[in-house]
Write a protein that holds these residues in place. Structure first.
Motif, mmCIF file in Angstrom:
data_model
loop_
_atom_site.group_PDB
_atom_site.id
_atom_site.type_symbol
_atom_site.label_atom_id
_atom_site.label_comp_id
_atom_site.label_asym_id
_atom_site.label_seq_id
_atom_site.Cartn_x
_atom_site.Cartn_y
_atom_site.Cartn_z
ATOM 1 N N PRO A 156 45.403 120.661 -12.688
ATOM 2 C CA PRO A 156 44.447 121.594 -12.088
ATOM 3 C C PRO A 156 43.041 121.490 -12.659
ATOM 4 C CG PRO A 156 45.999 122.739 -13.535
ATOM 5 C CD PRO A 156 46.518 121.350 -13.357
ATOM 6 N N ASP A 157 42.916 120.986 -13.892
ATOM 7 C CA ASP A 157 41.575 120.827 -14.443
ATOM 8 C C ASP A 157 40.775 119.784 -13.674
ATOM 9 O OD1 ASP A 157 43.521 119.044 -15.425
ATOM 10 O OD2 ASP A 157 42.180 118.377 -17.038
ATOM 11 N N ILE A 158 41.473 118.875 -12.980
ATOM 12 C CA ILE A 158 40.833 117.862 -12.137
ATOM 13 C C ILE A 158 40.856 118.277 -10.677
ATOM 14 C CG2 ILE A 158 40.947 115.473 -11.317
ATOM 15 C CD1 ILE A 158 42.197 114.708 -13.987
ATOM 16 N N GLY A 159 42.008 118.770 -10.221
ATOM 17 C CA GLY A 159 42.222 118.983 -8.798
ATOM 18 C C GLY A 159 41.854 120.346 -8.272
ATOM 19 N N VAL A 160 41.421 121.269 -9.135
ATOM 20 C CA VAL A 160 41.087 122.623 -8.697
ATOM 21 C C VAL A 160 39.700 122.983 -9.227
ATOM 22 C CG1 VAL A 160 41.747 125.056 -8.736
ATOM 23 C CG2 VAL A 160 43.511 123.275 -8.699
ATOM 24 N N HIS A 161 38.873 123.558 -8.370
ATOM 25 C CA HIS A 161 37.549 123.989 -8.805
ATOM 26 C C HIS A 161 37.686 125.065 -9.889
ATOM 27 C CE1 HIS A 161 34.735 121.975 -6.096
ATOM 28 N NE2 HIS A 161 35.616 122.122 -5.128
ATOM 29 N N SER A 162 36.926 124.907 -10.970
ATOM 30 C CA SER A 162 36.990 125.876 -12.059
ATOM 31 C C SER A 162 35.683 126.626 -12.258
ATOM 32 C CB SER A 162 37.367 125.167 -13.368
ATOM 33 O OG SER A 162 36.428 124.150 -13.675
ATOM 34 N N ALA A 167 24.915 126.891 -4.684
ATOM 35 C CA ALA A 167 24.883 126.897 -3.220
ATOM 36 C C ALA A 167 26.237 127.205 -2.605
ATOM 37 C CB ALA A 167 24.382 125.552 -2.704
ATOM 38 N N ASP A 168 27.242 127.439 -3.422
ATOM 39 C CA ASP A 168 28.575 127.658 -2.864
ATOM 40 C C ASP A 168 29.350 128.583 -3.787
ATOM 41 O OD1 ASP A 168 30.734 127.515 -1.238
ATOM 42 O OD2 ASP A 168 30.864 125.339 -1.199
ATOM 43 N N LYS A 169 29.162 129.868 -3.637
ATOM 44 C CA LYS A 169 29.847 130.849 -4.462
ATOM 45 C C LYS A 169 31.328 130.934 -4.084
ATOM 46 C CE LYS A 169 26.156 132.204 -6.698
ATOM 47 N NZ LYS A 169 26.010 131.942 -8.136
ATOM 48 N N GLY A 170 32.123 131.326 -5.043
ATOM 49 C CA GLY A 170 33.537 131.552 -4.770
ATOM 50 C C GLY A 170 34.372 130.293 -4.744
ATOM 51 N N LEU A 171 33.974 129.249 -5.470
ATOM 52 C CA LEU A 171 34.733 128.001 -5.478
ATOM 53 C C LEU A 171 35.958 128.073 -6.379
ATOM 54 C CD1 LEU A 171 31.987 125.192 -5.677
ATOM 55 C CD2 LEU A 171 33.499 125.689 -3.763
ATOM 56 N N ILE A 172 35.919 128.919 -7.365
ATOM 57 C CA ILE A 172 36.985 128.929 -8.367
ATOM 58 C C ILE A 172 38.348 129.128 -7.709
ATOM 59 C CG2 ILE A 172 37.915 130.153 -10.374
ATOM 60 C CD1 ILE A 172 35.075 130.793 -11.204
ATOM 61 N N GLY A 173 39.271 128.204 -8.043
ATOM 62 C CA GLY A 173 40.621 128.275 -7.495
ATOM 63 C C GLY A 173 40.829 127.436 -6.256
ATOM 64 N N ASP A 174 39.775 126.919 -5.655
ATOM 65 C CA ASP A 174 39.917 126.093 -4.454
ATOM 66 C C ASP A 174 40.404 124.695 -4.819
ATOM 67 O OD1 ASP A 174 39.044 128.150 -2.866
ATOM 68 O OD2 ASP A 174 36.966 127.451 -2.776
ATOM 69 N N TRP A 175 41.369 124.198 -4.055
ATOM 70 C CA TRP A 175 41.903 122.863 -4.296
ATOM 71 C C TRP A 175 40.936 121.798 -3.788
ATOM 72 C CZ3 TRP A 175 47.881 122.468 -3.172
ATOM 73 C CH2 TRP A 175 48.555 123.360 -4.027
ATOM 74 N N ARG A 176 40.854 120.702 -4.564
ATOM 75 C CA ARG A 176 40.032 119.566 -4.150
ATOM 76 C C ARG A 176 40.709 118.223 -4.400
ATOM 77 N NH1 ARG A 176 35.522 120.021 -9.023
ATOM 78 N NH2 ARG A 176 36.960 119.619 -10.755
ATOM 79 N N GLY A 177 41.810 118.209 -5.134
ATOM 80 C CA GLY A 177 42.499 116.963 -5.428
ATOM 81 C C GLY A 177 41.598 116.024 -6.203
ATOM 82 N N ILE A 178 41.550 114.764 -5.779
ATOM 83 C CA ILE A 178 40.695 113.781 -6.436
ATOM 84 C C ILE A 178 39.358 113.647 -5.735
ATOM 85 C CG2 ILE A 178 42.657 112.464 -7.292
ATOM 86 C CD1 ILE A 178 42.101 110.427 -5.053
ATOM 87 N N SER A 216 48.101 121.492 6.479
ATOM 88 C CA SER A 216 47.599 122.843 6.738
ATOM 89 C C SER A 216 47.598 123.675 5.462
ATOM 90 C CB SER A 216 48.446 123.521 7.819
ATOM 91 O OG SER A 216 48.401 122.792 9.028
ATOM 92 N N TYR A 217 48.637 123.515 4.655
ATOM 93 C CA TYR A 217 48.706 124.268 3.394
ATOM 94 C C TYR A 217 47.585 123.835 2.457
ATOM 95 C CZ TYR A 217 50.434 126.176 -0.991
ATOM 96 O OH TYR A 217 50.550 126.852 -2.185
ATOM 97 N N PHE A 218 47.368 122.526 2.346
ATOM 98 C CA PHE A 218 46.298 122.060 1.479
ATOM 99 C C PHE A 218 44.941 122.534 1.994
ATOM 100 C CE2 PHE A 218 43.048 119.166 -0.014
ATOM 101 C CZ PHE A 218 43.357 119.031 -1.361
ATOM 102 N N LEU A 219 44.750 122.502 3.308
ATOM 103 C CA LEU A 219 43.491 122.973 3.882
ATOM 104 C C LEU A 219 43.266 124.444 3.551
ATOM 105 C CD1 LEU A 219 41.021 122.386 5.638
ATOM 106 C CD2 LEU A 219 42.402 122.902 7.650
ATOM 107 N N TYR A 220 44.331 125.234 3.628
ATOM 108 C CA TYR A 220 44.239 126.653 3.284
ATOM 109 C C TYR A 220 43.872 126.834 1.810
ATOM 110 C CZ TYR A 220 45.937 131.256 1.852
ATOM 111 O OH TYR A 220 46.051 132.496 1.280
ATOM 112 N N ARG A 221 44.540 126.082 0.923
ATOM 113 C CA ARG A 221 44.278 126.220 -0.502
ATOM 114 C C ARG A 221 42.905 125.667 -0.884
ATOM 115 N NH1 ARG A 221 48.428 127.654 -3.952
ATOM 116 N NH2 ARG A 221 46.616 127.904 -5.332
ATOM 117 N N SER A 222 42.366 124.762 -0.085
ATOM 118 C CA SER A 222 41.044 124.213 -0.391
ATOM 119 C C SER A 222 39.933 125.215 -0.121
ATOM 120 C CB SER A 222 40.795 122.942 0.430
ATOM 121 O OG SER A 222 40.527 123.262 1.789
ATOM 122 N N GLY A 223 40.188 126.175 0.746
ATOM 123 C CA GLY A 223 39.155 127.141 1.078
ATOM 124 C C GLY A 223 38.008 126.536 1.868
ATOM 125 N N SER A 224 38.247 125.387 2.503
ATOM 126 C CA SER A 224 37.198 124.713 3.273
ATOM 127 C C SER A 224 37.070 125.384 4.638
ATOM 128 C CB SER A 224 37.529 123.227 3.437
ATOM 129 O OG SER A 224 36.518 122.561 4.151
#
Length: 434
Positions: A156-162, A167-178, A216-224
């Protein structure tokens, strides 16, 4: 009756000189891999990382040379003319703008990369059709999805926004993978969903359901939000192409496109319309401040702009330092491809590019809506998604941006099918010798 069910066997997709299929397919594999891993490669500390990475430039040059070699240019020089006239004219304006670009060197490099990628995509589709490149893209997107999910869960230290960004508030916890950012990860899974919903009848239904659910699950967790909103609208557009046969079909499809794009953008910008402060320029993730700088520059340079690729990331001479202050000067794009194009290639350039990438492909699709409905539905959905995504993320005519690459693939597929239909009708009109 459909013209053909597998474009790999359609004679009109072939040119006079036999194609070298192996190198051409290899070119497509390399192109898609470099496109999908571009954000990761730029972040990985390679020499010359970012937009000037020699590794990426060498990769795309390899793609271009492979596509050129596979086209047998000596045996069939006319076979090099694969890019539609409208896109060629738009590219011509892009190259012309180098003459007045604020940084001609950077503009030349970016124009060359954009041109070679576009030509390579059209050459690949024109030479070997759509089916094999489409299946390769599906496989690579599924592989990337699995990697992104695994990295997000296991590392998660790599794959999740910390941390948040200005310009983009509320990123913490959003998935991004690599993918280094959710805005890169979102389009990949959205496009994957479209590719497994439409024109995927040869894929087992169970596998389609699993892939769509995982994406769909990854898209949801990404918060995109942009990708989520646009993919829902794109599914509606594709379904209209596939199922609706009633009167006023074209009008309803166009109206749905406009409404869907507007609804998706509104859902992104106005997350809480009842509580939002619409007069605050820092609302809507700060986009209005960026757009204000772009529109101010465009109003001062309406016809020519700054030259292609000569607004962002060109050093201290960049216009953004004169038209904005603070964190806005640190962003990499205008987060609206239409405004970015206005600021760089002016009104004429934007008109030419929209005509080539939106107007002509859409009317081509509408004119042949009843032919190969599954393929039309897929290409219409990809076209809509990529153009709509450009309203909040700058990707149109932006080198190897993920939506840009798949937009060009969709346009190439649309034009290839139209060329096939024209060739068949012309052959049918020629009287046979008894």
């Amino acid at each position: 009756m459909k013209l053909f069910t597998n474009d790999q066997t359609a004679p009109e997709t072939r040119m006079s000189a036999p194609v070298r299929r192996g190198p051409m397919l290899l070119a497509w594999v390399i192109l898609v891999i470099f496109c999908l891993l571009g954000p990761f490669m730029s972040y990985s500390g390679l020499p010359g990382t970012g937009e000037g990475s020699p590794v990426r430039q060498a990769g795309y040059l390899t793609v271009f040379l492979l596509a050129l070699y596979s086209s047998r240019p000596i045996a069939d020089p006319k076979g090099l003319l694969v890019v539609p006239v409208a896109i060629a004219v738009a590219l011509g304006w892009v190259w012309l703008s180098i003459a007045w670009a604020l940084d001609p060197g950077i503009a030349l490099r970016r124009a060359f990369l954009t041109t070679t990628i576009i030509w390579s995509i059209f050459a690949i589709v024109r030479r070997i059709g759509v089916d094999q490149p489409l299946m390769i893209a599906r496989v690579l997107l599924v592989a990337l999805l699995l990697i992104n999910i695994a990295v997000s869960i296991l590392f998660p230290d790599i794959g999740v926004h910390s941390v948040n960004e200005p310009a983009d508030k509320g990123l913490i916890g959003d998935w991004r993978g690599i993918m280094t950012h959710k805005n890169f990860a979102g389009p990949t899974v959205a496009l994957l969903i479209l590719m497994f919903v439409f024109d995927a009848r040869r894929i087992p239904m169970a596998l389609r359901v699993i892939v769509i659910a995982a994406a769909s699950y990854f898209l949801y967790r990404s918060g995109s939000k942009t990708s989520a909103g646009m993919v829902v609208s794109a599914l509606a557009i594709g379904s209209l192409f596939l199922y609706y046969k009633g009167k006023g079909r074209n009008f309803i499809i166009i109206l749905t496109c406009l409404a869907g794009m507007g609804a998706a953008i509104a859902a992104y910008l106005y997350k809480d319309p009842l509580a939002g402060n619409f007069t605050d320029e820092r609302s809507f993730t700060g986009r209005p401040l960026i757009w204000k700088a772009l529109t101010s520059y465009w109003s001062d340079h309406p016809w020519l702009g700054s030259g292609f690729g000569s607004f962002w990331n060109i050093g201290p001479q960049g216009p953004i330092y004169r038209y904005a202050t603070g964190w806005v000067t640190e962003v990499a794009t205008g987060h609206n491809g239409f405004l970015d194009l206005l600021a760089t290639v002016g009104v004429p350039g934007l008109i030419l590019i929209l005509a080539a990438t939106v107007v002509i492909p859409v009317f081509t699709l509408l004119s042949r809506a009843d032919v190969n409905a599954q393929r039309n539905a897929l290409m219409a959905s990809i076209l809509f998604f990529c153009i709509g995504h450009n309203a909040t993320e700058s990707t149109l005519f932006d080198r190897d941006a993920i939506p840009e690459v798949f937009l060009m693939f969709a346009i190439a597929a649309i034009m290839n099918m139209e060329s096939s239909r024209f060739t068949r009708s012309r052959r049918a009109a020629v009287p046979r010798t008894p």
